[in-house]
Design a protein around this motif. Structure first.
Motif, PDB file in Angstrom:
ATOM      1  N   TYR A   9      -9.561   4.420   4.133  1.00  0.00           N
ATOM      2  CA  TYR A   9      -9.617   3.520   5.289  1.00  0.00           C
ATOM      3  C   TYR A   9     -10.456   4.162   6.408  1.00  0.00           C
ATOM      4  CZ  TYR A   9      -7.702   1.143   9.457  1.00  0.00           C
ATOM      5  OH  TYR A   9      -7.539   0.474  10.641  1.00  0.00           O
ATOM      6  N   LYS A  35       0.176  -4.722   3.687  1.00  0.00           N
ATOM      7  CA  LYS A  35       0.075  -3.622   4.663  1.00  0.00           C
ATOM      8  C   LYS A  35      -1.200  -2.806   4.510  1.00  0.00           C
ATOM      9  CE  LYS A  35       4.183  -4.658   6.183  1.00  0.00           C
ATOM     10  NZ  LYS A  35       4.205  -5.807   7.018  1.00  0.00           N
ATOM     11  N   ALA A  36      -2.313  -3.489   4.196  1.00  0.00           N
ATOM     12  CA  ALA A  36      -3.593  -2.800   4.054  1.00  0.00           C
ATOM     13  C   ALA A  36      -4.728  -3.815   4.036  1.00  0.00           C
ATOM     14  CB  ALA A  36      -3.640  -1.995   2.766  1.00  0.00           C
ATOM     15  N   LEU A  63      -4.963   5.623   3.658  1.00  0.00           N
ATOM     16  CA  LEU A  63      -5.430   6.042   4.974  1.00  0.00           C
ATOM     17  C   LEU A  63      -6.729   6.850   4.927  1.00  0.00           C
ATOM     18  CD1 LEU A  63      -2.001   6.766   6.661  1.00  0.00           C
ATOM     19  CD2 LEU A  63      -3.387   4.684   6.737  1.00  0.00           C
ATOM     20  N   SER A 118      -5.879  -2.079  12.300  1.00  0.00           N
ATOM     21  CA  SER A 118      -4.470  -1.762  12.560  1.00  0.00           C
ATOM     22  C   SER A 118      -3.572  -2.970  12.299  1.00  0.00           C
ATOM     23  CB  SER A 118      -4.321  -1.292  14.007  1.00  0.00           C
ATOM     24  OG  SER A 118      -2.978  -1.083  14.326  1.00  0.00           O
ATOM     25  N   GLN A 149      -8.063  -9.140   3.936  1.00  0.00           N
ATOM     26  CA  GLN A 149      -6.771  -8.740   3.387  1.00  0.00           C
ATOM     27  C   GLN A 149      -6.411  -9.623   2.207  1.00  0.00           C
ATOM     28  OE1 GLN A 149      -4.539  -9.532   7.039  1.00  0.00           O
ATOM     29  NE2 GLN A 149      -3.499 -11.229   6.040  1.00  0.00           N
ATOM     30  N   ARG A 153       0.830  -1.202   0.000  1.00  0.00           N
ATOM     31  CA  ARG A 153       0.000   0.000   0.000  1.00  0.00           C
ATOM     32  C   ARG A 153       0.861   1.248   0.000  1.00  0.00           C
ATOM     33  NH1 ARG A 153       0.382   2.632   5.039  1.00  0.00           N
ATOM     34  NH2 ARG A 153       0.752   1.187   6.741  1.00  0.00           N
ATOM     35  N   LEU A 180      -3.088  -3.194   8.646  1.00  0.00           N
ATOM     36  CA  LEU A 180      -2.168  -2.146   8.168  1.00  0.00           C
ATOM     37  C   LEU A 180      -0.721  -2.458   8.534  1.00  0.00           C
ATOM     38  CD1 LEU A 180      -4.133   1.112   9.058  1.00  0.00           C
ATOM     39  CD2 LEU A 180      -3.627   0.268   6.757  1.00  0.00           C
ATOM     40  N   THR A 181      -0.525  -3.151   9.621  1.00  0.00           N
ATOM     41  CA  THR A 181       0.825  -3.399  10.121  1.00  0.00           C
ATOM     42  C   THR A 181       1.382  -4.751   9.707  1.00  0.00           C
ATOM     43  OG1 THR A 181       0.292  -2.061  12.048  1.00  0.00           O
ATOM     44  CG2 THR A 181       2.228  -3.468  12.227  1.00  0.00           C
ATOM     45  N   ASP A 214       0.492   5.495   1.359  1.00  0.00           N
ATOM     46  CA  ASP A 214      -0.231   6.218   2.410  1.00  0.00           C
ATOM     47  C   ASP A 214      -1.570   6.743   1.936  1.00  0.00           C
ATOM     48  OD1 ASP A 214       1.651   5.678   4.313  1.00  0.00           O
ATOM     49  OD2 ASP A 214       2.770   7.525   4.005  1.00  0.00           O
TER      50      ASP A 214
END
Length: 163
Positions: free
Chosen positions: A42, A97-98, A39, A88, A117, A34, A91-92, A36
């Motif tokens: 999201y 990562k999304a 966000l 979260s 995911q 992903r 994302l992490t 930024d």
């Protein structure tokens, strides 16, 4: 509550008496890391879920249901906590990562939320036994049911909310 390794979407939809009121919030469908830029959509998807839930259930339960406090990680609010923790974690820790999408099924009795995911899944069964973080610790004590599409390689985390 329970982190259930045997629950499934079909039985959850029967439990909530799902009627056909389904919503999907696509976020990151590409199989690549992903940026930024994810966000903003999201956050909008989380608000979209909260708005739909409030519209549907606050009139049915006016003294018990108001989810406008989801931004704080209040462990008393299981929906907020689920959106924050599972989102979260995606994302992490997910491969790209999304979250790829949020999904929401509204029923007569309650609702189901899913965070999905792309890419490699995670070993939910193993992680639930080792309780490495807030997500599994919280849901072992909540009233709702958290379950997975595949406990050995989970790509979708579900919350079947209980009033």
């Amino acid at each position: 509550m329970v982190v259930s390794l045997t629950a499934n979407l079909s039985s959850a939809l029967q439990d909530i008496e799902f009627t056909s009121d389904y919503h999907e919030f696509p976020l990151h469908l590409q199989e690549q890391l992903r940026t930024d830029e994810i966000l903003t959509p999201y956050g909008a998807a989380k608000w979209g879920i909260i708005d739909l839930l409030n519209q549907r259930y606050s009139s049915l339960l006016p003294d018990k249901f108001d989810l406008y406090h989801w931004l704080s990680e209040n462990t008393e609010d299981e929906v907020a906590y689920f959106l924050n923790e599972a989102g979260s974690n995606s994302l992490t820790h997910s491969q790209y990562k999304a979250p790829s999408k949020f999904r929401l099924w509204l029923g007569k009795k309650s609702f189901v939320i899913a965070i999905e995911q792309q890419g490699k899944g995670f070993p939910a069964e193993e992680v639930s036994r080792s309780t490495p973080g807030g997500f599994f610790n919280f849901f072992k004590n909540s009233k709702s049911v958290v379950f997975f599409d595949n406990p050995q390689e989970a790509r979708i985390v579900f919350l079947q909310f209980s009033f």
